[in-house]
Enzyme design. Structure first.
Site, PDB file in Angstrom:
ATOM      1  N   LYS A   4      -9.995  -0.802  10.780  1.00  0.00           N
ATOM      2  CA  LYS A   4      -9.973  -2.012   9.954  1.00  0.00           C
ATOM      3  C   LYS A   4     -10.446  -3.228  10.740  1.00  0.00           C
ATOM      4  O   LYS A   4     -10.623  -4.299  10.169  1.00  0.00           O
ATOM      5  CB  LYS A   4      -8.554  -2.293   9.450  1.00  0.00           C
ATOM      6  CG  LYS A   4      -7.911  -1.177   8.657  1.00  0.00           C
ATOM      7  CD  LYS A   4      -8.317  -1.157   7.214  1.00  0.00           C
ATOM      8  CE  LYS A   4      -7.343  -0.283   6.420  1.00  0.00           C
ATOM      9  NZ  LYS A   4      -7.935   0.207   5.174  1.00  0.00           N
ATOM     10  N   ASP A   9       2.926  -5.012   7.982  1.00  0.00           N
ATOM     11  CA  ASP A   9       1.763  -4.121   7.890  1.00  0.00           C
ATOM     12  C   ASP A   9       0.529  -5.009   7.996  1.00  0.00           C
ATOM     13  O   ASP A   9       0.175  -5.715   7.047  1.00  0.00           O
ATOM     14  CB  ASP A   9       1.821  -3.371   6.554  1.00  0.00           C
ATOM     15  CG  ASP A   9       0.530  -2.601   6.251  1.00  0.00           C
ATOM     16  OD1 ASP A   9      -0.432  -2.696   7.054  1.00  0.00           O
ATOM     17  OD2 ASP A   9       0.495  -1.920   5.219  1.00  0.00           O
ATOM     18  N   GLN A  50      -4.605  -5.289   6.743  1.00  0.00           N
ATOM     19  CA  GLN A  50      -5.630  -6.137   6.112  1.00  0.00           C
ATOM     20  C   GLN A  50      -5.807  -7.475   6.823  1.00  0.00           C
ATOM     21  O   GLN A  50      -6.647  -8.279   6.417  1.00  0.00           O
ATOM     22  CB  GLN A  50      -5.270  -6.381   4.645  1.00  0.00           C
ATOM     23  CG  GLN A  50      -5.352  -5.136   3.788  1.00  0.00           C
ATOM     24  CD  GLN A  50      -6.721  -4.480   3.833  1.00  0.00           C
ATOM     25  OE1 GLN A  50      -7.738  -5.147   4.053  1.00  0.00           O
ATOM     26  NE2 GLN A  50      -6.756  -3.180   3.652  1.00  0.00           N
ATOM     27  N   CYS A  54      -4.650   2.779  -3.665  1.00  0.00           N
ATOM     28  CA  CYS A  54      -3.396   3.219  -3.030  1.00  0.00           C
ATOM     29  C   CYS A  54      -2.306   2.167  -3.173  1.00  0.00           C
ATOM     30  O   CYS A  54      -1.522   1.933  -2.248  1.00  0.00           O
ATOM     31  CB  CYS A  54      -3.605   3.550  -1.555  1.00  0.00           C
ATOM     32  SG  CYS A  54      -4.763   4.877  -1.292  1.00  0.00           S
ATOM     33  N   HIS A  89       0.872  -1.177   0.000  1.00  0.00           N
ATOM     34  CA  HIS A  89       0.000   0.000   0.000  1.00  0.00           C
ATOM     35  C   HIS A  89       0.913   1.232   0.000  1.00  0.00           C
ATOM     36  O   HIS A  89       2.026   1.181   0.527  1.00  0.00           O
ATOM     37  CB  HIS A  89      -0.840  -0.056   1.282  1.00  0.00           C
ATOM     38  CG  HIS A  89      -1.920   0.977   1.395  1.00  0.00           C
ATOM     39  ND1 HIS A  89      -1.652   2.284   1.722  1.00  0.00           N
ATOM     40  CD2 HIS A  89      -3.258   0.892   1.244  1.00  0.00           C
ATOM     41  CE1 HIS A  89      -2.796   2.958   1.771  1.00  0.00           C
ATOM     42  NE2 HIS A  89      -3.781   2.143   1.480  1.00  0.00           N
TER      43      HIS A  89
END
Lengths: 403, 159
Positions: A221, A195, A198, A361, A118
């Site tokens: 999220k 990261d 998600q 993104c 991202h």
């Protein structure tokens, strides 16, 4: 009542919009009632600034904020709550690492990211490269959007100090082989940042078992409020890192001549933190930790597979991302030749389907996949087969309207 | 949901699709007075537009547009109707389009085609798609005016 309906009943927005097929949880998951209730309870019962207040209300605020830190630590299986830094979100957490840990990286040393990142795990490292001559290297992706692990030994070389990669792609859902990344990094003494933006909406994580050193995620999220995120890092790393922002709360002492740093995690939480948001996040994480994730994962996987199967039957659709569906989080992006994702999403919206179209993104990834933009459906625990069926019918209808 | 779908049929009426498909003005100019590349960074619509001016008036437009139907229809409309406009005309036409989108104004009598964008008025996130080619054209004219000594005497210039 089906499991999905029972879950949906706990999400006020979904209850208020029974006709909505919400398929954009990868952008923002809906807010769980427990998180909303916790925010309201905090703001109406314990609202005060944290740190150094000695009246009872301030102590209640302190307790609530620190309890949220404990929840985040449990959610990630961190060794200690002192390893949890509250931030504004994943982007803020990644920028914190790029600024603070980044300042410890020598010019010419290497930071490795992947082509699948991202922009929020891309641009901070490009900025670091501009700022101090750090070399930025990319793990390329294969045509299905998964990382090309055959390149690891070459890309993660002896000068690599940090490997910062996504746990799963926000476009293709492709899951990263974290064990392979961590092993390659360990071989050269590099740290690993994951990261998790998600991944967190699909259940609690175990940062120690994954063998990573940094982990970043956002509250919005994982069914919590916006404006709050978490950076987890191993205690010894945080202890060695300089502050990112200066201000109240992050200091040991300040004189006219200078200042000293507070110990982590306070060192990285200058200013009044998003207290109620942290409390709401803590409630969302507590709720998630009480769920039985085995059947939820089975259901998410089955929905993802049904969606992929259905899309494959629409001749105009080009599917992006890896197969089998178990190689991905329940995120499915696709391209329809000659139709722009914004037009597709507009027609889908008219049918009560909320999806996102665009570059998500992740322009470097889309360039590697050979598309300018794509349409993305992302599934979460409150979705069901009816959402998938409505989407498949909606896409056929959209093609009819737009052609 | 039927109401929403009939709104969608209006948004994507045949005129929009016809203009997008026709792609009037597609291509590049051999000798352009100005060239502009503009995009909507958040949605990915992108236009490369060239104009050729004589005495402050557009004599040719060429564009390469990647984007949604609304953006492509708007670019195509300019490809067809843009030649003949001067800077004042571009400003007036853009303002008329903005009024259609934002205030539900009727299209001006000399630009009835702008009426096809009226249904986009109800979708604020799409206004920028429609307006992108107009913004590109306005910038191109400005650029051409700034660099071209041939245009110094053009009567529309006020400074």
């Amino acid at each position: 009542m089906s499991e999905a309906s029972a879950l949906r009943a706990k999400f006020p927005l979904l209850v208020a919009n029974p006709g909505l097929h919400y398929l954009d949880s990868a952008a923002t998951a809906q807010l769980h009632r427990s998180a909303l209730d916790a925010v309201v309870a905090h703001e109406t019962g314990a609202r005060a600034n944290v740190l150094r207040g000695s009246y009872r209300l301030a102590e209640a605020a302190d307790r609530a904020y620190e309890a949220a830190r404990q929840s985040a630590a449990r959610f990630l299986n961190a060794a200690s709550a002192d390893e949890i830094v509250f931030t504004g979100g994943t982007t803020a957490a990644l920028n914190l690492v790029a600024q603070s840990f980044g300042s410890l990286i020598e010019p010419g040393d290497r930071v490795v990211i992947s082509q699948a990142e991202h922009h929020s795990n891309f641009v901070p490292w490009q900025m670091l490269r501009e700022r101090c001559g750090v070399e930025l290297a990319l793990i390329p992706v294969l045509p299905d959007g998964t990382l090309d692990l055959a390149c690891l030994a070459q890309v993660i070389d002896g000068r690599t100090r940090l490997v910062a990669v996504t746990q799963c792609s926000n476009v293709t859902g492709a899951r990263t082989d974290v064990a392979a990344i961590a092993a390659a990094a360990r071989k050269v003494g590099a740290k690993v940042l994951l990261d998790g933006a998600q991944a967190v909406q699909h259940g609690p994580q175990d940062v120690q078992a994954m063998g990573v050193d940094f982990y970043a995620f956002s509250g919005h999220k994982c069914f919590g409020p916006g404006g709050i995120g978490v950076l987890w890092a191993r205690a010894e790393l945080l202890a060695a890192m300089p502050p990112f922002h200066g201000g109240g709360g992050m200091i040991g002492a300040v004189t006219a001549e200078g200042y000293t740093w507070a110990e982590p995690p306070r060192r990285f939480e200058a200013g009044t933190p998003p207290i109620a948001q942290a409390v709401g996040l803590g409630a969302a994480l507590d709720w998630m930790m009480d769920l039985d994730w085995v059947p939820i994962h089975a259901r998410e996987g089955a929905m993802c597979e049904a969606l992929i199967d259905g899309l494959r039957r629409i001749p105009e659709v080009r599917l992006l991302g890896p197969e089998p569906s178990s190689a991905r989080a329940p995120i499915v992006s696709f391209d329809i030749a000659g139709l722009h994702p914004h037009d597709i999403c507009q027609v889908l919206d008219a049918q009560g389907l909320a999806l996102r179209g665009g570059h998500h993104c992740a322009q470097p990834l889309l360039a590697a996949l050979g598309v300018e933009a794509c349409t993305r459906a992302s599934l979460a625990l409150y979705n069901d087969e009816a959402d998938v069926a409505a989407l498949l019918a909606g896409i056929v209808r959209a093609i009819g309207v737009l052609r | 949901m039927n109401g929403a779908m009939s709104g969608i049929d209006a948004l994507y009426q045949e005129a929009i699709k016809d203009y997008a498909r026709a792609d009037h003005g597609h291509g590049r100019l051999d000798a352009a007075s100005a060239a502009v590349r503009l995009d909507n960074p958040l949605c990915g619509d992108r236009i490369s537009l060239q104009v050729s001016l004589a005495a402050g008036r557009i004599v040719a437009i060429a564009h390469e547009t990647k984007g949604c139907l609304l953006c492509r229809a708007a670019a195509s409309l300019l490809g067809k109707r843009g030649p003949g406009l001067d800077a004042t005309g571009v400003t007036a036409t853009t303002a008329a389009l903005e009024a259609i989108l934002e205030q539900r104004s009727p299209p001006p009598t000399d630009w009835p085609e702008l009426g096809m964008f009226a249904p986009a008025g109800g979708h604020p996130s799409r206004h920028k798609c429609v307006l992108l080619p107009f913004r590109a054209l306005a910038q191109a004219i400005q650029q051409a005016d700034a660099v071209s000594p041939a245009n110094q005497g053009a009567d529309h210039r006020e400074h």
